[in-house]
Enzyme design. Structure first.
Site, mmCIF file in Angstrom:
data_model
loop_
_atom_site.group_PDB
_atom_site.id
_atom_site.type_symbol
_atom_site.label_atom_id
_atom_site.label_comp_id
_atom_site.label_asym_id
_atom_site.label_seq_id
_atom_site.Cartn_x
_atom_site.Cartn_y
_atom_site.Cartn_z
ATOM 1 N N SER A 108 -7.000 -1.963 6.989
ATOM 2 C CA SER A 108 -7.284 -2.894 5.890
ATOM 3 C C SER A 108 -8.289 -3.928 6.384
ATOM 4 C CB SER A 108 -5.988 -3.600 5.462
ATOM 5 O OG SER A 108 -6.316 -4.782 4.765
ATOM 6 N N HIS A 121 -9.248 0.941 4.217
ATOM 7 C CA HIS A 121 -8.467 0.396 3.092
ATOM 8 C C HIS A 121 -9.109 -0.896 2.587
ATOM 9 C CE1 HIS A 121 -4.454 -0.203 1.072
ATOM 10 N NE2 HIS A 121 -4.727 -1.480 1.250
ATOM 11 N N ASP A 169 -8.758 -4.001 -0.125
ATOM 12 C CA ASP A 169 -7.801 -4.722 -0.970
ATOM 13 C C ASP A 169 -8.533 -5.553 -2.010
ATOM 14 O OD1 ASP A 169 -5.130 -4.144 0.105
ATOM 15 O OD2 ASP A 169 -5.972 -4.964 1.952
ATOM 16 N N MET A 220 -8.385 -8.040 -5.085
ATOM 17 C CA MET A 220 -7.474 -9.035 -5.678
ATOM 18 C C MET A 220 -8.215 -9.811 -6.752
ATOM 19 S SD MET A 220 -5.810 -10.544 -2.211
ATOM 20 C CE MET A 220 -5.051 -9.438 -1.014
ATOM 21 N N HIS A 280 -7.113 -0.267 -2.933
ATOM 22 C CA HIS A 280 -5.838 -0.782 -3.456
ATOM 23 C C HIS A 280 -6.166 -1.929 -4.407
ATOM 24 C CE1 HIS A 280 -1.963 -3.173 -2.145
ATOM 25 N NE2 HIS A 280 -1.877 -2.760 -3.398
ATOM 26 N N MET A 299 -5.119 -4.776 -6.674
ATOM 27 C CA MET A 299 -4.065 -5.720 -7.079
ATOM 28 C C MET A 299 -4.633 -6.517 -8.247
ATOM 29 S SD MET A 299 -2.935 -6.673 -3.227
ATOM 30 C CE MET A 299 -4.355 -5.850 -2.521
ATOM 31 N N MET A 305 4.692 -1.609 -0.743
ATOM 32 C CA MET A 305 4.320 -2.895 -0.140
ATOM 33 C C MET A 305 5.474 -3.381 0.737
ATOM 34 S SD MET A 305 1.225 -3.705 -1.020
ATOM 35 C CE MET A 305 1.305 -5.221 -0.071
ATOM 36 N N GLY A 359 -1.016 -10.107 -1.658
ATOM 37 C CA GLY A 359 -1.765 -11.351 -1.860
ATOM 38 C C GLY A 359 -2.556 -11.805 -0.662
ATOM 39 N N GLY A 373 -1.593 -10.664 7.225
ATOM 40 C CA GLY A 373 -0.958 -11.445 8.283
ATOM 41 C C GLY A 373 0.467 -11.903 8.005
ATOM 42 N N ASP A 422 2.221 -0.776 3.492
ATOM 43 C CA ASP A 422 1.161 -1.784 3.569
ATOM 44 C C ASP A 422 1.748 -3.183 3.738
ATOM 45 O OD1 ASP A 422 -1.131 -3.270 3.241
ATOM 46 O OD2 ASP A 422 -1.612 -2.508 1.242
ATOM 47 N N GLY A 423 1.427 -3.804 4.869
ATOM 48 C CA GLY A 423 1.814 -5.201 5.100
ATOM 49 C C GLY A 423 2.654 -5.390 6.347
ATOM 50 N N GLY A 424 2.127 -6.177 7.287
ATOM 51 C CA GLY A 424 2.899 -6.518 8.491
ATOM 52 C C GLY A 424 3.110 -5.363 9.450
HETATM 53 C C1 DX5 Z 1 -1.798 -7.423 1.160
HETATM 54 C C2 DX5 Z 1 -2.716 -6.237 1.377
HETATM 55 C C3 DX5 Z 1 -2.627 -5.587 2.724
HETATM 56 C C4 DX5 Z 1 -2.737 -6.513 3.876
HETATM 57 C C5 DX5 Z 1 -2.487 -5.810 5.172
HETATM 58 O O1 DX5 Z 1 -1.861 -7.846 -0.143
HETATM 59 O O2 DX5 Z 1 -2.465 -5.241 0.433
HETATM 60 O O3 DX5 Z 1 -3.498 -4.485 2.832
HETATM 61 O O4 DX5 Z 1 -3.936 -7.190 3.884
HETATM 62 O O5 DX5 Z 1 -2.717 -6.696 6.180
HETATM 63 P P1 DX5 Z 1 -1.705 -7.009 7.363
HETATM 64 O O6 DX5 Z 1 -1.582 -5.754 8.161
HETATM 65 O O7 DX5 Z 1 -2.382 -8.117 8.079
HETATM 66 O O8 DX5 Z 1 -0.381 -7.413 6.748
HETATM 67 ZN ZN ZN Z 2 -3.496 -3.083 0.603
#
Ligand code: DX5
Ligand code: ZN
Length: 219
Positions: free
Chosen positions: A9, A34, A36, A38, A67, A69, A141, A146, A149, A179-181
């Site tokens: 990402s 990837h 993102d 938003m 992705h 959002m 997710m 949003g 990190g 996706d996330g963390g």
């Molecule tokens: C959050 C995104 C993710 C995110 C992943 O809304 O969809 O793709 O940025 O980043 P890390 O790995 O830093 O959580």
């Molecule tokens: Zn994402």
């Protein structure tokens, strides 16, 4: 070596030196990227959109995993085809009802893209079950969408396992993306539960050596 796809990402990548970031991905042997998107409504932040992507995707020879959002995904499907998306993943929560979810999936396929459906941490995983036969990918997710990190939500692991069991029972080939963390530890746990794709942001683009981190994710 784990049999898992890594989809970096680039939300927190260095946009001033973006081609260097893309080269890091390619040099590490990864073939996905990837993005993102938003819109400031579905989530509070605004990142980048279809016109920005359109200016760069044709020069990036990686699988573009986009992705979105955003609210009203149906109205934007065509724009993301034009923006060069290979996989287009939208949110279940952004649709009025199941009929609209089916409509978005169909439109994505009509536009020649692979269709992904994403659910936020608070949405029961069972909500995606009616669509599994039509979907190429489900993106679970593991943080509130949003920003990058954030800390991985541990309950995600049971959600992945439940979805994997359903996918096997239904004998479909839908991929599970998380996706996330994600880092080497949380990623390992997700793969054990049945994840096929790990979306990884800050663990790769924050501090530390990119290649070494990829090796840790795959080991
Ligand atoms: C959050 C995104 C993710 C995110 C992943 O809304 O969809 O793709 O940025 O980043 P890390 O790995 O830093 O959580
Ligand atoms: Zn994402």
């Amino acid at each position: 070596m784990k049999d898992v796809i890594i989809s970096p990402s680039v939300l927190d990548a260095d946009f001033l030196h973006f081609s260097d970031e893309v080269n890091k991905i390619k040099n590490a042997g990864i073939n996905w990227i990837h993005f993102d998107v938003m819109d400031g409504h579905f989530v509070k932040n605004i990142s980048f959109g279809n016109l920005f992507l359109k200016t760069i995707t044709n020069r990036i020879d990686l699988i573009k995993d986009v992705h979105i959002m955003i609210e009203d995904p149906l109205s934007m499907v065509k724009k993301y085809q034009e923006a060069g998306a290979d996989y287009l993943t939208f949110h279940y929560e952004a649709c009025r009802d199941d009929a609209e979810v089916f409509e978005v999936i169909d439109k994505i396929h009509e536009c020649g893209m692979k269709a992904g459906l994403s659910i936020k941490p608070g949405t029961p995983v069972t909500k995606v079950y009616p669509f599994l036969h039509s979907l190429d990918l489900v993106l679970i997710m593991s943080v509130e969408p949003g920003c990058g990190g954030q800390k991985f939500i541990e309950q995600t692991l049971q959600r992945i396992f439940a979805l994997k069991t359903k996918i096997r029972d239904e004998e479909v080939h839908t991929l599970i993306s998380v996706d996330g963390g994600i880092n080497d530890e949380t990623g390992e746990n997700c793969v054990q539960m049945g994840a096929d794709i790990l979306v990884v942001g800050q663990y790769l683009f924050g501090h530390g050596d990119f290649n070494e981190r990829v090796e840790r994710l795959l080991k």
